[in-house]
Design an enzyme around this catalytic site. Structure first.
Site, mmCIF file in Angstrom:
data_model
loop_
_atom_site.group_PDB
_atom_site.id
_atom_site.type_symbol
_atom_site.label_atom_id
_atom_site.label_comp_id
_atom_site.label_asym_id
_atom_site.label_seq_id
_atom_site.Cartn_x
_atom_site.Cartn_y
_atom_site.Cartn_z
ATOM 1 N N PHE A 4 0.587 -0.985 0.313
ATOM 2 C CA PHE A 4 0.534 -0.176 0.508
ATOM 3 C C PHE A 4 0.411 1.352 -0.232
ATOM 4 O O PHE A 4 1.553 1.554 0.617
ATOM 5 C CB PHE A 4 -0.808 0.322 1.312
ATOM 6 C CG PHE A 4 -2.018 1.010 1.038
ATOM 7 C CD1 PHE A 4 -2.854 1.018 0.205
ATOM 8 C CD2 PHE A 4 -1.578 2.048 2.274
ATOM 9 C CE1 PHE A 4 -3.777 2.641 0.795
ATOM 10 C CE2 PHE A 4 -2.338 3.692 2.491
ATOM 11 C CZ PHE A 4 -3.640 3.666 1.501
ATOM 12 N N LYS A 169 -7.130 -15.738 19.538
ATOM 13 C CA LYS A 169 -5.556 -14.935 20.896
ATOM 14 C C LYS A 169 -5.368 -13.860 21.574
ATOM 15 O O LYS A 169 -4.823 -13.924 22.516
ATOM 16 C CB LYS A 169 -4.037 -16.331 20.538
ATOM 17 C CG LYS A 169 -3.891 -15.398 18.717
ATOM 18 C CD LYS A 169 -2.818 -14.512 19.457
ATOM 19 C CE LYS A 169 -2.470 -13.651 18.780
ATOM 20 N NZ LYS A 169 -2.012 -13.911 16.887
ATOM 21 N N ASN A 234 -0.851 -5.977 20.624
ATOM 22 C CA ASN A 234 -2.029 -6.192 21.708
ATOM 23 C C ASN A 234 -1.882 -6.200 23.088
ATOM 24 O O ASN A 234 -3.006 -5.047 23.447
ATOM 25 C CB ASN A 234 -3.306 -7.296 21.426
ATOM 26 C CG ASN A 234 -3.747 -7.151 19.985
ATOM 27 O OD1 ASN A 234 -4.753 -6.888 19.375
ATOM 28 N ND2 ASN A 234 -3.113 -8.034 19.170
ATOM 29 N N LYS A 262 -1.421 -1.839 12.572
ATOM 30 C CA LYS A 262 -2.601 -1.686 13.168
ATOM 31 C C LYS A 262 -3.240 -3.048 14.170
ATOM 32 O O LYS A 262 -2.265 -4.376 14.184
ATOM 33 C CB LYS A 262 -3.802 -1.731 11.939
ATOM 34 C CG LYS A 262 -3.866 -1.214 10.791
ATOM 35 C CD LYS A 262 -5.145 0.386 11.763
ATOM 36 C CE LYS A 262 -4.995 1.384 11.481
ATOM 37 N NZ LYS A 262 -5.507 1.940 12.166
ATOM 38 N N GLN A 264 -5.583 -5.924 15.664
ATOM 39 C CA GLN A 264 -6.494 -6.432 15.862
ATOM 40 C C GLN A 264 -6.961 -6.593 16.626
ATOM 41 O O GLN A 264 -8.480 -7.302 16.233
ATOM 42 C CB GLN A 264 -5.324 -7.945 14.891
ATOM 43 C CG GLN A 264 -4.960 -8.352 13.825
ATOM 44 C CD GLN A 264 -5.153 -7.114 12.686
ATOM 45 O OE1 GLN A 264 -6.370 -7.810 11.511
ATOM 46 N NE2 GLN A 264 -5.559 -5.616 12.214
HETATM 47 P P1 13P Z 1 0.318 -8.788 17.985
HETATM 48 O O1 13P Z 1 -0.814 -8.428 17.038
HETATM 49 O O2 13P Z 1 -0.261 -8.829 19.458
HETATM 50 O O3 13P Z 1 1.914 -8.569 17.697
HETATM 51 O O4 13P Z 1 0.672 -9.944 17.676
HETATM 52 C C1 13P Z 1 1.491 -11.234 16.835
HETATM 53 C C2 13P Z 1 1.296 -12.459 16.623
HETATM 54 O O5 13P Z 1 0.310 -12.604 16.094
HETATM 55 C C3 13P Z 1 2.254 -13.816 17.001
HETATM 56 O O6 13P Z 1 1.819 -14.833 16.991
#
Ligand code: 13P
Length: 315
Positions: A4, A169, A234, A262, A264
């Protein structure tokens, strides 16, 4: 590699900078990409004649990408999604792999796992799971394509289980971030991880009775929950959210802390909440429900602990 297009602060286009330096200077600085990787801002051009398509974007963008690809990819192309999210439509939840498959009329597998991007980029050993529907040969091709001495890939015939593990997760990681932000300690965090895994399993089975228990012991399951609850974005933003007592929004913290990347989890938990509310099942998923209510400002971050006093419903 389709990118992008963005203009960097220097005034240079991101794709030009990537092709000049062989590095993604904005999103993965300091890591050399393979010499065969060419950044292309033109999506149609990037997919032309491709027979293996790897989808790896924030899930918020997949709708527009797929719409603009309709009729442009080879009919015999195989896709794989590394996107950890899902789409919730009025008619129900739709996995990203299903969405890609339906929009483009091609088969789509998934690759998920305990895969913090920077660590893989630094060639530290990791493993991952390819989830496939029924064609083992295609799964083996993906395994071969992704495998390196420091990246071990295992095929599992459970596309829904693998993909939903990767998606859900992120919700558990937000809960873990709240616990960190409240300085609750390791026992609380471990408890939250266990409750989260249990709700992940029940939610997966609620949507797809075919999901296998063994999938939760693959890299896409327990391993991804652990790495994301300790080292993911996250978790990091959720910790800051709790430290600020929920007074600064996730959007604001994301913009400040992730430099254009971003999250999720906040979108996913809203979608999960919608599914559960629609089916009248919120009571059965107190952790997922509480995470959404905290993220949306209806409950304070400390409510994550009050949750754990609620009855444990699943064995
Ligand atoms: P984050 O998007 O929270 O950094 O997660 C990373 C991830 O999916 C590790 O497998």
């Amino acid at each position: 590699m389709w990118v992008f297009e963005e203009t960097l602060q220097s005034g240079e286009k991101l794709t030009d900078a990537i092709n000049r330096t062989n590095e993604n200077v904005k999103y993965l600085p300091g890591i050399k990409l393979g010499k065969n990787v060419i950044a292309d801002p033109d999506l149609d051009n990037a997919v032309e004649d491709a027979n293996m398509l790897v989808f790896v974007t924030p899930h918020q963008f997949i709708d527009n990408i797929c719409k603009s690809l309709v009729g442009k990819v080879r009919s015999d192309a195989e896709a794989i999604s590394l996107i950890k999210g899902m789409e919730v439509k009025i008619e129900g939840p739709c996995l990203i792999s299903t969405y890609i498959s339906e929009q483009l009329g091609i088969n789509c597998s998934v690759l998920m796992g305990a895969n913090l991007a920077n660590e893989i980029a630094e060639e530290k050993f990791s493993e991952a799971t390819v989830g496939y529907r029924n064609n083992r040969e295609i799964a083996e091709q993906w395994v071969q394509l992704f495998t390196t001495p420091y990246f071990m890939v295992t095929p599992v015939q459970d596309v829904e289980g693998v993909e939903l593990c990767g998606t859900l997760k992120n919700v558990v990681a937000i809960a873990a971030g709240f616990v960190d932000g409240l300085d609750m300690g390791n026992n609380t965090k471990a408890a939250i991880i266990r409750f989260g895994l249990r709700e992940m399993r029940e939610f997966c089975k609620l949507l797809f009775s075919s999901v296998k228990d063994d999938t939760f012991f693959e890299s896409c399951g327990v391993a991804d929950v652990i790495t994301t609850c300790f080292g993911g974005r996250n978790r990091k933003v959720a910790e800051a959210f709790a430290r600020n007592g929920g007074k600064r929004s996730f959007d604001e913290l994301e913009a400040e802390m992730l430099q254009g990347q971003k999250l999720q989890g906040v979108t996913t938990v809203r979608e999960v909440y919608e599914v559960l509310r629609h089916r009248g099942l919120l009571e059965l998923f107190p952790l997922f429900a509480t995470v959404h209510e905290i993220c949306s400002g209806c409950l304070p971050p400390s409510a994550i602990v009050i949750y754990s006093e609620k009855k444990n419903i699943f064995p």
